[in-house]
Design an enzyme around this catalytic site. Structure first.
Site, mmCIF file in Angstrom:
data_model
loop_
_atom_site.group_PDB
_atom_site.id
_atom_site.type_symbol
_atom_site.label_atom_id
_atom_site.label_comp_id
_atom_site.label_asym_id
_atom_site.label_seq_id
_atom_site.Cartn_x
_atom_site.Cartn_y
_atom_site.Cartn_z
ATOM 1 N N SER A 1 -4.701 14.581 -13.179
ATOM 2 C CA SER A 1 -6.127 14.662 -13.504
ATOM 3 C C SER A 1 -6.469 16.099 -13.858
ATOM 4 O O SER A 1 -5.791 17.036 -13.418
ATOM 5 C CB SER A 1 -6.952 14.217 -12.288
ATOM 6 O OG SER A 1 -8.318 14.551 -12.444
ATOM 7 N N ASN B 1 0.637 5.489 -10.342
ATOM 8 C CA ASN B 1 -0.744 5.509 -10.811
ATOM 9 C C ASN B 1 -1.773 5.335 -9.693
ATOM 10 O O ASN B 1 -2.909 5.783 -9.822
ATOM 11 C CB ASN B 1 -0.921 4.393 -11.858
ATOM 12 C CG ASN B 1 -2.370 4.079 -12.138
ATOM 13 O OD1 ASN B 1 -3.071 4.831 -12.807
ATOM 14 N ND2 ASN B 1 -2.839 2.950 -11.607
ATOM 15 N N TYR C 1 -9.428 15.072 -3.705
ATOM 16 C CA TYR C 1 -8.733 14.465 -4.840
ATOM 17 C C TYR C 1 -8.024 15.535 -5.675
ATOM 18 O O TYR C 1 -6.845 15.404 -6.004
ATOM 19 C CB TYR C 1 -9.748 13.709 -5.699
ATOM 20 C CG TYR C 1 -9.157 12.995 -6.890
ATOM 21 C CD1 TYR C 1 -8.571 11.745 -6.767
ATOM 22 C CD2 TYR C 1 -9.217 13.568 -8.163
ATOM 23 C CE1 TYR C 1 -8.060 11.078 -7.864
ATOM 24 C CE2 TYR C 1 -8.706 12.917 -9.269
ATOM 25 C CZ TYR C 1 -8.133 11.665 -9.113
ATOM 26 O OH TYR C 1 -7.618 11.010 -10.216
ATOM 27 N N ASP D 1 0.861 -1.181 0.000
ATOM 28 C CA ASP D 1 0.000 0.000 0.000
ATOM 29 C C ASP D 1 0.898 1.231 0.000
ATOM 30 O O ASP D 1 1.569 1.518 0.999
ATOM 31 C CB ASP D 1 -0.896 -0.017 1.239
ATOM 32 C CG ASP D 1 -1.905 1.128 1.263
ATOM 33 O OD1 ASP D 1 -1.743 2.086 0.480
ATOM 34 O OD2 ASP D 1 -2.843 1.065 2.079
#
Length: 240
Positions: free
Chosen positions: A147, A88, A160, A61
């Site tokens: 993003s 990613n 995010y 993780d």
């Protein structure tokens, strides 16, 4: 878009490699002959994708500090070094998405731990291996998946978007600082994709309006090759 690419000899690590874009990258890179190591949290999924692709599966993780060095050691041991790292793995933070005023501090911390700090820690842990690759003339590249939420203020995407914005700026600074070591760093936005993460964020979205992760993966691999030295691309048999 390039087809029939031969990436024989290229050593690539991918985080978040058992679903969505990460899985598409693992599949395509392995099919094209690269030596691939991928990281994900669920043992059963890692074993399944490793069996399917022949890539080296690593259970870990990236959002946990204690997992970073074991991941880095397994990457370099399984690949014999590293030429390309693709950060990613991503976390939305709150699920379902929430306005910032309704976002718990721990949910913001989770997004930052995976999307920003995890990518930073793993890159730092593998920096020496990448520098060796650069000195050997193989090229060295870190791709951080960003993003459009990093630049556009979408309500509900605060945790995010903030984490991805920080990642993009971190990438730009580190790219400047790492030039002396011969290491390139890129932040790439793959676009809105039909992935489990996107479905988690927007369950009512029409999948037909979204990019397939296989298409995004092919685009990222093409940009990866453009960013590597000509000698490395020639090694991979992609430049004429």
């Amino acid at each position: 878009m390039q087809t029939n690419i031969d990436l024989q000899g290229l050593r690539v690590a991918v985080t978040g490699g058992t679903s969505g874009l990460g899985l598409a990258l693992v599949r395509q890179l392995a099919e094209q002959g690269a030596s691939v190591a991928f990281v994900a949290r669920t043992t059963a999924d890692v074993e399944r994708i490793a069996d399917e692709t022949g890539a080296h599966g690593i259970v870990g993780d990236v959002g946990k500090k204690e997992d970073i060095y074991p991941i880095a050691l397994q990457v370099t041991a399984s690949l014999g070094g590293l030429d390309v790292l693709i950060n990613n793995a991503s976390s939305l933070g709150p699920v379902p998405l929430a306005l910032l005023a309704d976002t718990e501090c721990e949910e913001l911390e989770k997004a930052l731990a995976v999307n920003l700090v995890g990518a930073f820690r793993l890159t730092k842990a593998l920096f020496g291996a990448l520098a060796v690759s650069a000195r050997e003339g193989r090229g060295a590249l870190v791709i951080n998946i960003s993003s459009d939420a990093a630049v556009n203020a979408y309500p509900g995407w605060g945790a995010y978007g903030a984490s991805k914005a920080a990642l993009a700026h971190l990438t730009a600074i580190w790219d400047e600082e790492a030039k002396a070591d011969g290491i390139r760093l890129l932040a790439l936005d793959p676009g809105d994709m039909d992935t489990p993460l996107h479905a988690l964020a927007l369950p009512d979205a029409d999948p037909s309006t979204l990019k397939r992760p296989e298409v995004a993966a092919a685009e990222i691999i093409e940009k990866m090759l453009d960013a590597l030295p000509v000698s490395t691309a020639a090694l991979a048999g992609t430049r004429g």
